[in-house]
Design a protein around this motif. Structure first.
Motif, PDB file in Angstrom:
ATOM      1  N   GLN A  24       0.824  -1.210   0.000  1.00 28.98           N
ATOM      2  CA  GLN A  24       0.000   0.000   0.000  1.00 28.98           C
ATOM      3  C   GLN A  24       0.858   1.260   0.000  1.00 28.98           C
ATOM      4  O   GLN A  24       0.450   2.295  -0.528  1.00 28.98           O
ATOM      5  CB  GLN A  24      -0.947   0.005   1.207  1.00 28.98           C
ATOM      6  CG  GLN A  24      -2.074  -1.026   1.114  1.00 28.98           C
ATOM      7  CD  GLN A  24      -3.035  -0.730  -0.031  1.00 28.98           C
ATOM      8  OE1 GLN A  24      -3.106   0.387  -0.558  1.00 28.98           O
ATOM      9  NE2 GLN A  24      -3.788  -1.740  -0.447  1.00 28.98           N
ATOM     10  N   ILE A  27       1.895   1.959  -3.517  1.00 29.74           N
ATOM     11  CA  ILE A  27       0.745   2.568  -4.199  1.00 29.74           C
ATOM     12  C   ILE A  27       0.614   4.034  -3.812  1.00 29.74           C
ATOM     13  O   ILE A  27       0.331   4.897  -4.655  1.00 29.74           O
ATOM     14  CB  ILE A  27      -0.541   1.785  -3.860  1.00 29.74           C
ATOM     15  CG1 ILE A  27      -0.482   0.389  -4.479  1.00 29.74           C
ATOM     16  CG2 ILE A  27      -1.779   2.528  -4.339  1.00 29.74           C
ATOM     17  CD1 ILE A  27      -1.575  -0.554  -4.018  1.00 29.74           C
ATOM     18  N   GLU A  28       0.864   4.350  -2.543  1.00 30.52           N
ATOM     19  CA  GLU A  28       0.805   5.740  -2.089  1.00 30.52           C
ATOM     20  C   GLU A  28       1.884   6.587  -2.756  1.00 30.52           C
ATOM     21  O   GLU A  28       1.633   7.726  -3.185  1.00 30.52           O
ATOM     22  CB  GLU A  28       0.955   5.779  -0.568  1.00 30.52           C
ATOM     23  CG  GLU A  28       0.611   7.116   0.054  1.00 30.52           C
ATOM     24  CD  GLU A  28       0.632   7.089   1.570  1.00 30.52           C
ATOM     25  OE1 GLU A  28       0.569   8.177   2.173  1.00 30.52           O
ATOM     26  OE2 GLU A  28       0.720   5.986   2.158  1.00 30.52           O
ATOM     27  N   LEU A  30       3.241   5.987  -5.648  1.00 33.73           N
ATOM     28  CA  LEU A  30       2.832   6.095  -7.051  1.00 33.73           C
ATOM     29  C   LEU A  30       1.777   7.178  -7.232  1.00 33.73           C
ATOM     30  O   LEU A  30       1.869   8.012  -8.136  1.00 33.73           O
ATOM     31  CB  LEU A  30       2.323   4.742  -7.532  1.00 33.73           C
ATOM     32  CG  LEU A  30       1.811   4.651  -8.967  1.00 33.73           C
ATOM     33  CD1 LEU A  30       2.907   4.986  -9.961  1.00 33.73           C
ATOM     34  CD2 LEU A  30       1.250   3.262  -9.238  1.00 33.73           C
ATOM     35  N   LYS A  31       0.791   7.185  -6.365  1.00 34.99           N
ATOM     36  CA  LYS A  31      -0.289   8.174  -6.472  1.00 34.99           C
ATOM     37  C   LYS A  31       0.231   9.587  -6.226  1.00 34.99           C
ATOM     38  O   LYS A  31      -0.154  10.534  -6.912  1.00 34.99           O
ATOM     39  CB  LYS A  31      -1.414   7.837  -5.500  1.00 34.99           C
ATOM     40  CG  LYS A  31      -2.229   6.614  -5.912  1.00 34.99           C
ATOM     41  CD  LYS A  31      -3.350   6.329  -4.928  1.00 34.99           C
ATOM     42  CE  LYS A  31      -4.212   5.166  -5.408  1.00 34.99           C
ATOM     43  NZ  LYS A  31      -5.281   4.834  -4.434  1.00 34.99           N
ATOM     44  N   GLN A  32       1.114   9.748  -5.242  1.00 41.41           N
ATOM     45  CA  GLN A  32       1.638  11.083  -4.955  1.00 41.41           C
ATOM     46  C   GLN A  32       2.432  11.624  -6.133  1.00 41.41           C
ATOM     47  O   GLN A  32       2.356  12.804  -6.466  1.00 41.41           O
ATOM     48  CB  GLN A  32       2.514  11.052  -3.700  1.00 41.41           C
ATOM     49  CG  GLN A  32       2.912  12.429  -3.171  1.00 41.41           C
ATOM     50  CD  GLN A  32       4.080  13.072  -3.900  1.00 41.41           C
ATOM     51  OE1 GLN A  32       4.867  12.372  -4.549  1.00 41.41           O
ATOM     52  NE2 GLN A  32       4.189  14.391  -3.835  1.00 41.41           N
ATOM     53  N   SER A  33       3.184  10.757  -6.792  1.00 42.96           N
ATOM     54  CA  SER A  33       4.004  11.200  -7.926  1.00 42.96           C
ATOM     55  C   SER A  33       3.162  11.535  -9.153  1.00 42.96           C
ATOM     56  O   SER A  33       3.588  12.303 -10.006  1.00 42.96           O
ATOM     57  CB  SER A  33       5.009  10.106  -8.296  1.00 42.96           C
ATOM     58  OG  SER A  33       4.360   9.000  -8.914  1.00 42.96           O
ATOM     59  N   GLU A  34       1.976  10.916  -9.252  1.00 42.51           N
ATOM     60  CA  GLU A  34       1.093  11.034 -10.418  1.00 42.51           C
ATOM     61  C   GLU A  34       1.716  10.422 -11.676  1.00 42.51           C
ATOM     62  O   GLU A  34       1.338  10.770 -12.793  1.00 42.51           O
ATOM     63  CB  GLU A  34       0.674  12.489 -10.657  1.00 42.51           C
ATOM     64  CG  GLU A  34      -0.111  13.088  -9.509  1.00 42.51           C
ATOM     65  CD  GLU A  34      -0.620  14.479  -9.784  1.00 42.51           C
ATOM     66  OE1 GLU A  34      -1.764  14.622 -10.246  1.00 42.51           O
ATOM     67  OE2 GLU A  34       0.147  15.439  -9.534  1.00 42.51           O
ATOM     68  N   LYS A  36       2.256   7.483 -14.416  1.00 46.34           N
ATOM     69  CA  LYS A  36       1.287   6.592 -15.070  1.00 46.34           C
ATOM     70  C   LYS A  36       2.042   5.469 -15.785  1.00 46.34           C
ATOM     71  O   LYS A  36       2.104   5.420 -17.011  1.00 46.34           O
ATOM     72  CB  LYS A  36       0.418   7.389 -16.046  1.00 46.34           C
ATOM     73  CG  LYS A  36      -0.396   8.492 -15.376  1.00 46.34           C
ATOM     74  CD  LYS A  36      -1.164   9.313 -16.387  1.00 46.34           C
ATOM     75  CE  LYS A  36      -2.019  10.370 -15.704  1.00 46.34           C
ATOM     76  NZ  LYS A  36      -1.182  11.336 -14.948  1.00 46.34           N
ATOM     77  N   GLU A  62      -2.375  -1.410  -9.348  1.00 51.83           N
ATOM     78  CA  GLU A  62      -2.524  -1.560  -7.902  1.00 51.83           C
ATOM     79  C   GLU A  62      -2.684  -3.031  -7.517  1.00 51.83           C
ATOM     80  O   GLU A  62      -2.109  -3.480  -6.524  1.00 51.83           O
ATOM     81  CB  GLU A  62      -3.722  -0.743  -7.399  1.00 51.83           C
ATOM     82  CG  GLU A  62      -3.562   0.756  -7.519  1.00 51.83           C
ATOM     83  CD  GLU A  62      -3.933   1.281  -8.891  1.00 51.83           C
ATOM     84  OE1 GLU A  62      -3.876   2.498  -9.077  1.00 51.83           O
ATOM     85  OE2 GLU A  62      -4.291   0.471  -9.782  1.00 51.83           O
ATOM     86  N   HIS A 117       7.486  14.452  -2.136  1.00 52.21           N
ATOM     87  CA  HIS A 117       7.712  13.013  -2.309  1.00 52.21           C
ATOM     88  C   HIS A 117       8.759  12.524  -1.319  1.00 52.21           C
ATOM     89  O   HIS A 117       8.616  11.433  -0.737  1.00 52.21           O
ATOM     90  CB  HIS A 117       8.143  12.724  -3.749  1.00 52.21           C
ATOM     91  CG  HIS A 117       7.995  11.295  -4.140  1.00 52.21           C
ATOM     92  ND1 HIS A 117       6.819  10.763  -4.611  1.00 52.21           N
ATOM     93  CD2 HIS A 117       8.885  10.262  -4.115  1.00 52.21           C
ATOM     94  CE1 HIS A 117       6.977   9.474  -4.867  1.00 52.21           C
ATOM     95  NE2 HIS A 117       8.230   9.151  -4.569  1.00 52.21           N
TER      96      HIS A 117
END
Length: 247
Positions: A24, A27-28, A30-34, A36, A62, A117
């Motif tokens: 997780q 994943i966090e 990855l999401k913070q960096s945006e 793709k 994910e 980050h």
């Protein structure tokens, strides 16, 4: 204008952190960096070939991260076409080397976002050194780990070689020397205690117009330096023997 990536790289994490057991958090990050990514790879310790499950609507990234199982190295890449050196984003962590890197298009990954980050990453780990830099995609993949590209000029190639030697052998970056002067420098206590003339680096930064020093967490500091100050600061630090880049 050639495409440029801004990257944050950190070295020699204090912790032997098993990211595979904390999916997780990846994943966090990855999401913070945006970022793709369209490719993900996992490799076990001393394994040369990565396991690369296919990302799809049926198997989103994910899900692949959560179901990955144990690994030593993970990489998440946004590859343009079939050219693995032409990327729009790259995230990689290697437990055995205790290194982490995140790279995105320069316009999408500001210094402030890189600092955010770093703050997020430091919720789990404590880097001993690191920096933020901007380079071409192929250089951003190799230069932070001490391998100069064929297109690198002789001075750049020597400085990159010095980085690789410290990373692999001397570990000067752990004991108070900086590789170079970057827009954002991730430092530890030993760096701040190094003498610049009669001042510690910490005192020297705060005594003049030498950028901004921020506390990230206990033992981790971010030194932010505006572009117009970097050359002068580099000259002072080089003459004081505070850099391990030899030229």
């Amino acid at each position: 204008m050639p495409k440029l990536l801004r990257y944050l790289v950190v070295y020699d994490l204090v912790e032997d952190y098993d990211l595979s057991a904390d999916p997780q958090f990846l994943i966090e990050l990855l999401k913070q960096s945006e970022a793709k990514p369209n490719k993900i790879g996992f490799a076990a310790y001393q394994q040369t070939k990565s396991k690369s499950p296919r990302i799809s609507k049926k198997h989103p990234i994910e899900e692949l991260i959560i179901e990955s199982g144990a690994y030593d190295r993970v990489s998440l890449d946004e590859i343009v076409g079939e050219n693995y050196l032409n990327i729009d984003s790259h995230i990689a962590y290697q437990r055995s080397r205790r290194e982490y890197i995140v790279a995105l298009n320069e316009a999408e990954f500001s210094i402030d976002k890189a600092l955010d980050h770093l703050n997020l990453l430091c919720q789990r780990v404590t880097p001993r050194y690191g920096f933020v830099n901007v380079e071409r995609p192929q250089d951003a993949l190799y230069h932070p780990f001490g391998t100069a590209s064929a297109a690198a000029d002789p001075i750049t190639a020597k400085r990159i070689s010095d980085l690789g030697y410290s990373r692999r052998t001397t570990k000067e970056h752990r004991s108070g020397k900086l590789h170079d002067v970057y827009p954002l420098n991730v430092l530890n206590h030993a760096h701040l205690e190094r003498l610049i003339g009669s001042f510690s680096l910490k005192e020297w930064i705060r005594a003049g117009d030498h950028g901004e020093l921020r506390v990230v967490k206990e033992g981790v500091y971010a030194w932010l330096i505006p572009g117009d100050k970097r050359a002068g600061i580099r000259d002072v630090l080089f003459k004081a023997g505070a850099l391990f880049a030899s030229i």
